[in-house]
Structure formats: C-alpha cells, structure tokens
Design an enzyme around this catalytic site. Structure first.
Site, mmCIF file in Angstrom:
data_model
loop_
_atom_site.group_PDB
_atom_site.id
_atom_site.type_symbol
_atom_site.label_atom_id
_atom_site.label_comp_id
_atom_site.label_asym_id
_atom_site.label_seq_id
_atom_site.Cartn_x
_atom_site.Cartn_y
_atom_site.Cartn_z
ATOM 1 N N MET A 101 0.785 -1.243 0.000
ATOM 2 C CA MET A 101 0.000 0.000 0.000
ATOM 3 C C MET A 101 0.813 1.288 0.000
ATOM 4 S SD MET A 101 -2.985 -1.142 -0.393
ATOM 5 C CE MET A 101 -3.912 0.368 -0.237
ATOM 6 N N LEU A 133 5.764 3.930 -4.506
ATOM 7 C CA LEU A 133 7.215 3.734 -4.594
ATOM 8 C C LEU A 133 7.876 4.843 -5.413
ATOM 9 C CD1 LEU A 133 6.861 -0.069 -5.242
ATOM 10 C CD2 LEU A 133 7.898 0.945 -3.189
ATOM 11 N N HIS A 181 -3.754 -5.088 -9.230
ATOM 12 C CA HIS A 181 -4.561 -3.916 -8.882
ATOM 13 C C HIS A 181 -6.034 -4.273 -9.043
ATOM 14 C CE1 HIS A 181 -5.515 0.292 -8.330
ATOM 15 N NE2 HIS A 181 -6.345 0.181 -9.345
HETATM 16 N N1 NHR Z 1 4.495 2.648 -7.032
HETATM 17 C C1 NHR Z 1 4.731 3.002 -8.286
HETATM 18 N N2 NHR Z 1 5.686 3.904 -8.495
HETATM 19 N N3 NHR Z 1 4.050 2.510 -9.342
HETATM 20 C C2 NHR Z 1 3.059 1.629 -9.131
HETATM 21 O O1 NHR Z 1 2.392 1.155 -10.181
HETATM 22 C C3 NHR Z 1 2.738 1.217 -7.818
HETATM 23 C C4 NHR Z 1 3.507 1.761 -6.772
HETATM 24 C C5 NHR Z 1 3.235 1.420 -5.437
HETATM 25 C C6 NHR Z 1 2.172 0.586 -5.145
HETATM 26 C C7 NHR Z 1 0.132 -0.643 -5.809
HETATM 27 C C8 NHR Z 1 -1.075 0.317 -5.991
HETATM 28 C C9 NHR Z 1 -2.367 -0.434 -6.227
HETATM 29 O O2 NHR Z 1 -2.365 -1.490 -6.846
HETATM 30 C C10 NHR Z 1 1.373 0.085 -6.181
HETATM 31 C C11 NHR Z 1 1.664 0.377 -7.510
HETATM 32 C C12 NHR Z 1 -0.822 2.427 -2.851
HETATM 33 C C13 NHR Z 1 -1.401 3.616 -3.228
HETATM 34 C C14 NHR Z 1 -1.471 4.796 -2.278
HETATM 35 O O3 NHR Z 1 -2.076 5.807 -2.599
HETATM 36 C C15 NHR Z 1 -1.874 3.703 -4.539
HETATM 37 C C16 NHR Z 1 -1.765 2.625 -5.405
HETATM 38 C C17 NHR Z 1 -1.165 1.441 -4.996
HETATM 39 C C18 NHR Z 1 -0.707 1.341 -3.705
HETATM 40 N N4 NHR Z 1 -0.847 4.707 -1.080
HETATM 41 C C19 NHR Z 1 -0.779 5.746 -0.039
HETATM 42 C C20 NHR Z 1 0.592 6.454 -0.073
HETATM 43 O O4 NHR Z 1 0.622 7.637 0.294
HETATM 44 C C21 NHR Z 1 -0.904 5.193 1.349
HETATM 45 C C22 NHR Z 1 -2.184 4.458 1.604
HETATM 46 C C23 NHR Z 1 -2.105 3.597 2.861
HETATM 47 O O5 NHR Z 1 -1.039 3.454 3.485
HETATM 48 O O6 NHR Z 1 -3.162 3.000 3.197
HETATM 49 O O7 NHR Z 1 1.612 5.806 -0.379
HETATM 50 O O8 NHR Z 1 -3.447 0.072 -5.846
HETATM 51 C C1 GAR Z 2 -6.058 -7.067 -3.375
HETATM 52 O O1 GAR Z 2 -7.400 -6.946 -3.776
HETATM 53 C C2 GAR Z 2 -5.183 -6.208 -4.244
HETATM 54 O O2 GAR Z 2 -5.624 -6.126 -5.568
HETATM 55 C C3 GAR Z 2 -5.322 -4.889 -3.576
HETATM 56 O O3 GAR Z 2 -5.386 -5.142 -2.197
HETATM 57 C C4 GAR Z 2 -5.881 -6.450 -1.979
HETATM 58 C C5 GAR Z 2 -4.871 -7.197 -1.153
HETATM 59 O O4 GAR Z 2 -5.411 -8.398 -0.698
HETATM 60 N N1 GAR Z 2 -4.201 -4.055 -3.839
HETATM 61 C C6 GAR Z 2 -4.221 -2.774 -3.656
HETATM 62 O O5 GAR Z 2 -5.225 -2.149 -3.368
HETATM 63 C C7 GAR Z 2 -2.873 -2.113 -3.801
HETATM 64 N N2 GAR Z 2 -2.991 -0.749 -3.469
HETATM 65 P P1 GAR Z 2 -4.486 -9.495 -0.037
HETATM 66 O O6 GAR Z 2 -3.619 -8.795 0.998
HETATM 67 O O7 GAR Z 2 -5.460 -10.437 0.609
HETATM 68 O O8 GAR Z 2 -3.686 -10.134 -1.123
#
Ligand code: NHR
Ligand code: GAR
Length: 212
Positions: free
Chosen positions: A89, A92, A108
């Site tokens: 979450m 990066l 995702h």
């Molecule tokens: N980083 C990059 N650069 N590119 C991607 O495609 C990434 C990534 C990091 C994570 C997963 C992604 C998802 O599948 C992922 C893909 C976290 C957030 C977010 O807003 C958004 C998308 C994804 C993961 N995170 C907040 C933040 O400020 C924190 C939220 C929390 O801690 O609950 O980092 O959805």
């Molecule tokens: C999954 O649905 C995945 O697609 C989503 O979180 C869940 C994780 O489930 N990913 C994100 O939202 C990344 N930001 P899990 O921990 O049981 O695998």
C-alpha cells in the site's frame, strides 16, 4: 530451477497465499516476504509456510526515499529475481521502480486504466459499472500505469456491496496472479520499451483477457 521471488505485502496476504499454494507448480521459490506493517496477517501466512519474513516499517523512516532504500536492501538480501507486490500500500519512488523495472509485478483491483489508486470497488459501484475486475501489470514509476499483463473481468450485480464485490475480485486475483508469475518464471513474459510481451508477441494494451 525455480525463480527466486520476493513478495511485498501490507495486509491480509490472500494473494501471497495463492502464490505459496502453487509455488512448486508455477516454478517460483518464495525466498522472502516483506511487510511495511507489523500486524499484516500475511506475515503469519509466510511464517506458517517456513518462509523468511522481514518488517520494513515505513513510519521508522523520514522520507519515501529512505524507506525505499531500506526496502531494496532487504529485497536484494533475499536475492530476488522477481518482485511481487501483493496488496502493498505504499507508493514507490522512481529510483526504486527503475531498479526493478521489468521484474516487478503488481495486482490492482480494477480494470486498468480505470480507477488507478485506492477505493476501486467503491468507485466502480458509484459509477454504476456493469464490469469490474483485476489487473496484473508491470510496475513502473507511473502509479498503476505500467504495461498490463492479464486482466480478469467480474460482473457487477445490483445487489453488490463494496464487500461482496471485493470478494469476487479477490477470487479472480488468486487465479491470475499465479498465472502471470508462472509466465515470468518460465521466461515467457518480458517488458520491453514499455510493452509487455508474451512468447515474443506484444500483449494487447488491455492485457491477456482471463476467463474460466
Ligand atoms: N508505485 C509506483 N511507483 N508505481 C506503481 O504502479 C505502484 C507503486 C506502489 C504501489 C500498488 C497500488 C495499487 O495497486 C502500487 C503500484 C498504494 C497507493 C497509495 O495511494 C496507490 C496505489 C497502490 C498502492 N498509497 C498511499 C501512499 O501515500 C498510502 C495508503 C495507505 O497506506 O493505506 O503511499 O493500488
Ligand atoms: C487485493 O485486492 C489487491 O488487488 C489490492 O489489495 C488487496 C490485497 O489483498 N491491492 C491494492 O489495493 C494495492 N494498493 P491481499 O492482501 O489479501 O492479497
């Protein structure tokens, strides 16, 4: 030879479990599981399977850059050939994503390019979408923007809540993530100049369309 794989999680780890359950069959060896949250249930799943775990708590770092540096040290210590984000979450940094470009995957919970970012089930319901689903993609610096590998559609019913829809999406995630990992481990999948190739043929931009 099984491909050494590190899985990075933040929570329940049901996708991690799907990979653990099928690791032998799909040709991966999970050499470590890393979480940024101590309470992530996925850490217990890994321990139960005898897999090395590490905690890299983002709250212990001053910036995204220092957190990501600690994360890469941990990954590299586990000698990862493939890095799998499974419910991870934290966004990066570009430096981090460049280091693993072409060998880092994410799942995702939407039919990308729809609904990048968070709260995807709620957003699909609010939009009245007939179809929702999950996407496996290569991770690049652009959030949820790297080349799509596999997409699995899920029909939305008028009776669905965020919870029921999430459960349906999870069920398909557990099928498509091991499949994508298998393709990568078999050397059939690669990223070249932003395009995903399977068996030397470019995948369509919406990815391979998975159905039962
Ligand atoms: N980083 C990059 N650069 N590119 C991607 O495609 C990434 C990534 C990091 C994570 C997963 C992604 C998802 O599948 C992922 C893909 C976290 C957030 C977010 O807003 C958004 C998308 C994804 C993961 N995170 C907040 C933040 O400020 C924190 C939220 C929390 O801690 O609950 O980092 O959805
Ligand atoms: C999954 O649905 C995945 O697609 C989503 O979180 C869940 C994780 O489930 N990913 C994100 O939202 C990344 N930001 P899990 O921990 O049981 O695998």
């Amino acid at each position: 030879m099984a491909m050494k794989t590190v899985v990075i999680i933040s929570g329940s780890g049901s996708n991690l479990q799907a990979l653990i359950d099928r690791a032998n069959e799909i040709g991966i060896e999970i050499s470590g599981v890393i979480s940024n949250r101590e309470e992530a249930f996925g850490l217990q799943r890994a321990q139960r399977a005898g897999i090395t775990t590490a905690l890299v708590d983002h709250r212990q770092f001053e910036s995204r850059e220092t957190f990501d540096a600690a994360l890469s040290e941990t990954i590299d210590g586990m000698q990862a050939q493939l890095v799998i984000l499974a419910g991870f979450m934290r966004i990066l940094t570009p430096e981090f994503t460049r280091r693993y470009e072409g060998r880092m995957l994410n799942i995702h919970p939407s039919l990308l390019p729809k609904y990048r970012g968070l709260h995807t089930h709620r957003r699909a319901l609010e939009a009245g979408d007939e179809w929702h689903g999950a996407t496996v993609h290569f991770v690049t610096e652009e959030l949820d923007g790297g080349a799509t590998i596999i997409q699995a559609p899920v029909a939305v019913s008028s009776a669905d809540s965020e919870e029921t829809l999430a459960a349906k999406v999870h069920a398909v995630e557990h099928r498509i993530y091991p499949l994508a990992a298998q393709w990568f481990a078999e050397g059939r999948l690669r990223l070249e100049q932003g395009v995903a190739y399977l068996d030397n043929a470019p995948l369509p931009v919406e990815g391979y369309q998975y159905h039962d």
